[in-house]
Scaffold this motif. Structure first.
Motif, mmCIF file in Angstrom:
data_model
loop_
_atom_site.group_PDB
_atom_site.id
_atom_site.type_symbol
_atom_site.label_atom_id
_atom_site.label_comp_id
_atom_site.label_asym_id
_atom_site.label_seq_id
_atom_site.Cartn_x
_atom_site.Cartn_y
_atom_site.Cartn_z
ATOM 1 N N ALA A 16 0.830 -1.205 0.000
ATOM 2 C CA ALA A 16 0.000 0.000 0.000
ATOM 3 C C ALA A 16 0.868 1.260 0.000
ATOM 4 O O ALA A 16 0.563 2.233 -0.695
ATOM 5 N N SER A 17 1.965 1.248 0.754
ATOM 6 C CA SER A 17 2.872 2.403 0.785
ATOM 7 C C SER A 17 3.524 2.614 -0.573
ATOM 8 O O SER A 17 3.615 3.749 -1.069
ATOM 9 N N VAL A 18 3.990 1.544 -1.179
ATOM 10 C CA VAL A 18 4.618 1.635 -2.498
ATOM 11 C C VAL A 18 3.596 2.143 -3.517
ATOM 12 O O VAL A 18 3.919 2.999 -4.356
ATOM 13 N N ASN A 19 2.365 1.663 -3.436
ATOM 14 C CA ASN A 19 1.325 2.128 -4.356
ATOM 15 C C ASN A 19 1.058 3.621 -4.191
ATOM 16 O O ASN A 19 0.844 4.335 -5.178
ATOM 17 N N ARG A 20 1.072 4.136 -2.946
ATOM 18 C CA ARG A 20 0.889 5.577 -2.726
ATOM 19 C C ARG A 20 2.045 6.358 -3.358
ATOM 20 O O ARG A 20 1.853 7.408 -3.963
ATOM 21 N N GLU A 21 3.256 5.838 -3.210
ATOM 22 C CA GLU A 21 4.422 6.491 -3.808
ATOM 23 C C GLU A 21 4.306 6.504 -5.332
ATOM 24 O O GLU A 21 4.583 7.516 -5.981
ATOM 25 N N LEU A 22 3.879 5.379 -5.904
ATOM 26 C CA LEU A 22 3.710 5.294 -7.356
ATOM 27 C C LEU A 22 2.584 6.219 -7.827
ATOM 28 O O LEU A 22 2.678 6.814 -8.903
ATOM 29 N N SER A 23 1.542 6.347 -7.013
ATOM 30 C CA SER A 23 0.454 7.264 -7.361
ATOM 31 C C SER A 23 0.956 8.703 -7.388
ATOM 32 O O SER A 23 0.573 9.489 -8.267
ATOM 33 N N THR A 24 1.814 9.043 -6.448
ATOM 34 C CA THR A 24 2.398 10.381 -6.412
ATOM 35 C C THR A 24 3.228 10.623 -7.674
ATOM 36 O O THR A 24 3.138 11.684 -8.302
ATOM 37 N N LEU A 25 4.024 9.636 -8.038
ATOM 38 C CA LEU A 25 4.827 9.743 -9.258
ATOM 39 C C LEU A 25 3.921 9.907 -10.487
ATOM 40 O O LEU A 25 4.174 10.756 -11.348
ATOM 41 N N SER A 26 2.882 9.111 -10.564
ATOM 42 C CA SER A 26 1.958 9.183 -11.696
ATOM 43 C C SER A 26 1.316 10.567 -11.779
ATOM 44 O O SER A 26 1.183 11.143 -12.864
ATOM 45 N N HIS A 27 0.927 11.099 -10.631
ATOM 46 C CA HIS A 27 0.321 12.429 -10.576
ATOM 47 C C HIS A 27 1.318 13.487 -11.067
ATOM 48 O O HIS A 27 0.975 14.370 -11.859
ATOM 49 N N LEU A 28 2.546 13.375 -10.605
ATOM 50 C CA LEU A 28 3.592 14.296 -11.038
ATOM 51 C C LEU A 28 3.807 14.216 -12.548
ATOM 52 O O LEU A 28 3.947 15.242 -13.226
ATOM 53 N N MET A 29 3.816 13.017 -13.076
ATOM 54 C CA MET A 29 4.003 12.844 -14.513
ATOM 55 C C MET A 29 2.843 13.459 -15.304
ATOM 56 O O MET A 29 3.051 14.039 -16.371
ATOM 57 N N SER A 30 1.634 13.362 -14.780
ATOM 58 C CA SER A 30 0.480 13.984 -15.442
ATOM 59 C C SER A 30 0.649 15.497 -15.487
ATOM 60 O O SER A 30 0.364 16.135 -16.501
ATOM 61 N N TRP A 31 1.138 16.064 -14.389
ATOM 62 C CA TRP A 31 1.379 17.508 -14.368
ATOM 63 C C TRP A 31 2.529 17.878 -15.301
ATOM 64 O O TRP A 31 2.502 18.933 -15.944
ATOM 65 N N ALA A 32 3.540 17.034 -15.376
ATOM 66 C CA ALA A 32 4.664 17.308 -16.273
ATOM 67 C C ALA A 32 4.178 17.383 -17.728
ATOM 68 O O ALA A 32 4.637 18.231 -18.496
ATOM 69 N N TRP A 37 6.430 19.815 -19.889
ATOM 70 C CA TRP A 37 7.818 19.468 -19.555
ATOM 71 C C TRP A 37 8.224 18.211 -20.314
ATOM 72 O O TRP A 37 9.389 18.031 -20.644
ATOM 73 N N ILE A 38 7.223 17.328 -20.525
ATOM 74 C CA ILE A 38 7.443 16.101 -21.288
ATOM 75 C C ILE A 38 6.249 15.907 -22.215
ATOM 76 O O ILE A 38 5.184 16.486 -22.002
ATOM 77 N N LYS A 39 6.442 15.083 -23.240
ATOM 78 C CA LYS A 39 5.333 14.745 -24.134
ATOM 79 C C LYS A 39 4.527 13.624 -23.489
ATOM 80 O O LYS A 39 5.067 12.807 -22.733
ATOM 81 N N ASP A 40 3.259 13.558 -23.827
ATOM 82 C CA ASP A 40 2.408 12.510 -23.279
ATOM 83 C C ASP A 40 2.960 11.127 -23.615
ATOM 84 O O ASP A 40 2.888 10.205 -22.808
ATOM 85 N N SER A 41 3.544 10.999 -24.793
ATOM 86 C CA SER A 41 4.106 9.706 -25.205
ATOM 87 C C SER A 41 5.330 9.317 -24.364
ATOM 88 O O SER A 41 5.713 8.153 -24.327
#
Length: 144
Positions: A16-32, A37-41
């Motif tokens: 569950a902790s790792v999943n929360r960390e991955l969710s944070t990363l995913s959220h950051l990537m969506s904002w990027a 900052w990056i392409k969707d691809s």
């Protein structure tokens, strides 16, 4: 990300902790992507693993009543109303804090939530909360 997940689990972190960390990363990537900052691809595909479901714990009625009584007795004159809304809707703190009187429709027993995790919505409310809000709105208009 698979290497990171394995490393975190080997270090003793729960899934569950790792999943929360991955969710944070995913959220950051969506904002990027949003900020260009990056392409969707180029956005990495973040995959979370299954986690054990925890038992949902709710307040017993005596604990909810004690919380409400404590809020009524608090020095913050509006805390009781915040607690009443929370206990009767299970809305998030930030959602309750953004409620506007014009967004409350007591006869339809709804609160308009303009900004919520999944977008705006109409939050159903209990009849007792509708009565509390109607009385409080009337009292506050009388005070002005």
């Amino acid at each position: 990300m698979q290497h990171y997940t394995r490393q975190r689990l080997d270090e003793g972190a729960k899934q569950a902790s790792v999943n929360r960390e991955l969710s944070t990363l995913s959220h950051l990537m969506s904002w990027a992507v949003e900020w260009k900052w990056i392409k969707d691809s180029e956005r990495p595909n973040v995959v979370k693993d299954e986690e054990l479901r925890k038992r949902i714990v709710i307040l017993r009625s005596e604990h909810a009543e004690a919380l409400y009584r404590g809020a009524v007795a608090d020095q913050d004159a509006d805390l009781w109303l915040f607690v009443a809304i929370g206990l009767n809707t299970a809305m998030r703190h930030s959602e309750i804090a953004r409620i506007l009187w014009q967004g409350i429709v007591t006869d339809r027993r709804r609160i308009h939530v303009p900004k919520a995790k999944a977008g705006q919505r109409e939050q159903p409310i209990t009849a007792s909360l509708a009565n509390i809000l109607a009385e409080e709105r009337k009292r506050r208009k009388d005070d002005k």
